[in-house]
Design an enzyme around this catalytic site. Structure first.
Site, mmCIF file in Angstrom:
data_model
loop_
_atom_site.group_PDB
_atom_site.id
_atom_site.type_symbol
_atom_site.label_atom_id
_atom_site.label_comp_id
_atom_site.label_asym_id
_atom_site.label_seq_id
_atom_site.Cartn_x
_atom_site.Cartn_y
_atom_site.Cartn_z
ATOM 1 N N HIS A 98 0.803 -1.231 0.000
ATOM 2 C CA HIS A 98 0.000 0.000 0.000
ATOM 3 C C HIS A 98 0.835 1.281 0.000
ATOM 4 O O HIS A 98 0.442 2.284 0.598
ATOM 5 C CB HIS A 98 -0.973 -0.009 1.182
ATOM 6 C CG HIS A 98 -2.044 -1.052 1.078
ATOM 7 N ND1 HIS A 98 -2.503 -1.548 -0.122
ATOM 8 C CD2 HIS A 98 -2.763 -1.716 2.049
ATOM 9 C CE1 HIS A 98 -3.438 -2.453 0.103
ATOM 10 N NE2 HIS A 98 -3.619 -2.585 1.406
ATOM 11 N N HIS B 63 -9.258 2.349 -0.137
ATOM 12 C CA HIS B 63 -9.224 1.222 0.799
ATOM 13 C C HIS B 63 -10.245 1.410 1.916
ATOM 14 O O HIS B 63 -9.901 1.541 3.084
ATOM 15 C CB HIS B 63 -7.814 1.058 1.362
ATOM 16 C CG HIS B 63 -7.529 -0.321 1.866
ATOM 17 N ND1 HIS B 63 -8.095 -0.822 3.012
ATOM 18 C CD2 HIS B 63 -6.762 -1.305 1.363
ATOM 19 C CE1 HIS B 63 -7.660 -2.050 3.191
ATOM 20 N NE2 HIS B 63 -6.848 -2.368 2.203
ATOM 21 N N GLU C 184 -11.048 -3.249 -3.678
ATOM 22 C CA GLU C 184 -10.015 -2.324 -4.123
ATOM 23 C C GLU C 184 -9.813 -2.483 -5.629
ATOM 24 O O GLU C 184 -9.217 -3.452 -6.081
ATOM 25 C CB GLU C 184 -8.718 -2.622 -3.368
ATOM 26 C CG GLU C 184 -8.891 -2.546 -1.860
ATOM 27 C CD GLU C 184 -7.915 -3.464 -1.120
ATOM 28 O OE1 GLU C 184 -6.703 -3.331 -1.331
ATOM 29 O OE2 GLU C 184 -8.372 -4.315 -0.347
HETATM 30 C C1 BGC Z 1 -4.664 -6.508 1.728
HETATM 31 C C2 BGC Z 1 -4.617 -7.300 2.997
HETATM 32 C C3 BGC Z 1 -4.139 -6.395 4.085
HETATM 33 C C4 BGC Z 1 -5.044 -5.212 4.158
HETATM 34 C C5 BGC Z 1 -4.547 -4.220 5.149
HETATM 35 C C6 BGC Z 1 -5.613 -5.405 1.900
HETATM 36 O O1 BGC Z 1 -5.684 -4.641 0.732
HETATM 37 O O2 BGC Z 1 -4.996 -7.292 0.615
HETATM 38 O O3 BGC Z 1 -3.788 -8.405 2.868
HETATM 39 O O4 BGC Z 1 -4.092 -7.039 5.313
HETATM 40 O O5 BGC Z 1 -5.151 -4.570 2.930
HETATM 41 O O6 BGC Z 1 -5.561 -3.478 5.623
#
Ligand code: BGC
Length: 381
Positions: free
Chosen positions: A134, A209, A346
Site C-alpha cells: 500500500h 481502501h 479495491e
Molecule cells: C490486503 C490485505 C491487508 C489489508 C490491510 C488489503 O488490501 O490485501 O492483505 O491485510 O489490505 O488493511
C-alpha cells in the site's frame, strides 16, 4: 464524542418527524473533530450531502472516506464504512491504518519492495513481512493532502484533493502529483476520479481502501453479504500474497462469485489460496478490457436491503474479507473493527505488476497522465 450537529435531509423531514419532534436520520461528525495540524499542514473534514440525503464525509488526511450514510430499504440511513470519530483516533489506529484512505503510490504488494524500471533497480520500504504494501509506512494514506469542496454544474459536489509525492519518497522514483476527486452524485453514487503525472518514469497503482459493512454496524458480520464478482479468473499468490504470475480460473473454486453467493458460505473452504490468505484476500481478473469502464461487483445485504455496485476501468479488484482484524480498534459509535466485519473492494492494477511484464503495465512516464475511475453506487431492494 465530538459530534455536535445533526443533518436533517430536506426530503426526509416529514417522514422523520415523530410526535412533533424532528428526528434526524443520522448524525454527522463535526468538522472540528479533525481540526489539527500535521507536518505543518491543516487537516480538514469535508461533508457532501446529496438531494436524497446521502452523505459522504472525507478528510484530507490520507484522502480518506470517514463516513458514508446511505439509505436502507426501510427508509433509515446506515453508515456503511469503517472509520473513526476524531483525527486523534485515526492517528492512534492500531491494527488497521487502512480504514478508508487512498493507498499508494502502489496499492497492494510489491515483492520484497523491489522492481527494475528502464534498467535501473529500486528498493521500496518494507512494511508487510518482507514485502512492500500500500505504498509503504509513509504512503499516501499517511499524508495530508491539499484540497477543498467544489460545486459542479449539475449541483452535485466534489472534494478535490491533491498530493505532491517527492522523488524518492518510500523509494519511488519521480516527483509525482496525484489528484483524487470524490463526487457524491444526486443518484447515490460515490465517484472517485484519479489523475497523476510524474517528472520521471515511475510505477503507480492508487486505490481506495474503505472497509464496507452494509449492516451499518460491525456488530454484524459481513459474511451475510451476498456478493457477485464479474471475473472468470484470479491471480494466485505465494504465502506472502505475492502473485505467482499465473492467471487461474475461478471455476470450481470458492473464488467463483459469478453467481451471487454469501461471502460466508465458502470462506472456511479447504482451498490452498484461501488458507494462505486466511479467507478472501485475492485479486480478481475482471471480465473486461483494461481501461474499459464496467461493473466489477455487486454486494447486497438482505437485512438492510442495501445494494452496492462497484464499477471501475481497472483490470483487477482485490476483495479482502477482513481476515486480519482483531477487534482491538474502536471505531465510530463504539463499533469494534473485528474479524470479518468489514470488506474491501479495491479496484486496481494487479499486485506486483512492476515485476510481471505479463500483467497490465503499471508504468507512468513524463508527459503521460494516469487516470482511474471507480464508482460505488447505492440502491435498495
Ligand atoms: C490486503 C490485505 C491487508 C489489508 C490491510 C488489503 O488490501 O490485501 O492483505 O491485510 O489490505 O488493511
Amino acid at each position: 464524542m465530538k459530534r455536535v450537529f445533526t443533518y436533517v435531509a430536506g426530503a426526509l423531514m416529514l417522514t422523520a418527524c415523530t410526535t412533533g419532534t424532528q428526528k434526524a436520520p443520522y448524525e454527522l461528525i463535526a468538522a472540528d473533530a479533525f481540526d489539527t495540524t500535521l507536518n505543518g499542514r491543516s487537516v480538514q473534514l469535508y461533508t457532501l450531502v446529496n438531494k436524497q440525503g446521502m452523505a459522504a464525509q472525507i478528510t484530507n488526511y490520507g484522502a480518506r472516506l470517514v463516513s458514508l450514510w446511505v439509505p436502507a430499504a426501510d427508509g433509515s440511513f446506515k453508515d456503511v464504512v469503517w472509520g473513526y470519530e476524531t483525527i486523534a483516533d485515526y492517528l492512534d489506529a492500531g491494527t488497521d491504518v487502512y480504514s478508508g484512505p487512498v493507498v499508494g503510490r502502489y496499492g497492494n504488494r510489491i515483492n520484497k519492495g523491489q522492481f527494475t524500471l528502464d534498467g535501473k533497480s529500486y528498493q521500496l520500504t518494507i512494511n508487510d513481512g518482507e514485502n512492500h504494501l500500500h505504498g509503504g509506512s509513509g504512503g499516501f494514506w499517511s499524508k495530508v493532502w491539499q484540497g477543498g469542496v467544489v460545486t459542479n454544474a449539475d449541483s452535485s459536489q466534489s472534494v478535490v484533493l491533491t498530493y505532491e509525492s517527492p522523488d524518492g519518497e518510500e523509494g519511488y522514483p519521480g516527483n509525482l502529483t496525484i489528484t483524487v476527486m470524490y463526487t457524491l452524485t444526486n443518484d447515490n453514487q460515490l465517484v472517485l476520479n484519479y489523475e497523476a503525472t510524474t517528472d520521471a518514469p515511475t510505477v503507480i497503482n492508487p486505490t481506495s481502501h474503505s472497509y464496507f459493512n452494509l449492516h451499518g454496524t460491525t456488530a454484524q458480520s459481513t459474511n451475510s453479504h451476498i456478493l457477485q464478482i464479474n471475473a472468470d479468473s484470479f491471480t494466485p499468490t505465494d504465502a506472502g500474497l505475492i502473485p505467482t504470475g499465473e492467471i487461474a480460473p475461478v471455476e470450481g473454486t470458492p473464488l467463483d462469485f459469478r453467481q451471487p453467493t454469501a461471502i460466508g458460505e465458502r470462506i472456511e473452504a479447504d482451498f490452498e489460496p484461501m488458507k494462505l490468505a486466511k479467507g478472501y484476500d485475492h485479486n480478481w481478473v475482471l471480465n473486461k478490457a483494461n481501461g474499459q469502464f464496467g461493473e466489477a461487483a455487486v454486494v447486497y445485504e438482505p437485512a438492510t436491503g442495501i445494494v452496492m455496485t462497484v464499477s471501475t476501468d481497472q483490470p483487477g479488484m482485490q476483495f479482502y474479507s477482513g481476515n486480519f482484524m482483531d477487534g482491538k480498534d474502536v471505531g465510530k459509535r463504539g463499533d469494534l473493527h473485528s474479524f470479518r466485519t468489514g470488506v474491501a473492494f479495491e479496484t486496481q492494477n494487479f499486485p506486483d505488476a512492476p515485476n510481471h511484464p505479463e500483467f497490465p503495465n503499471p508504468v507512468l512516464r513524463p508527459g503521460e497522465t494516469y487516470t482511474q475511475t471507480c464508482v460505488y453506487a447505492f440502491s435498495t431492494k
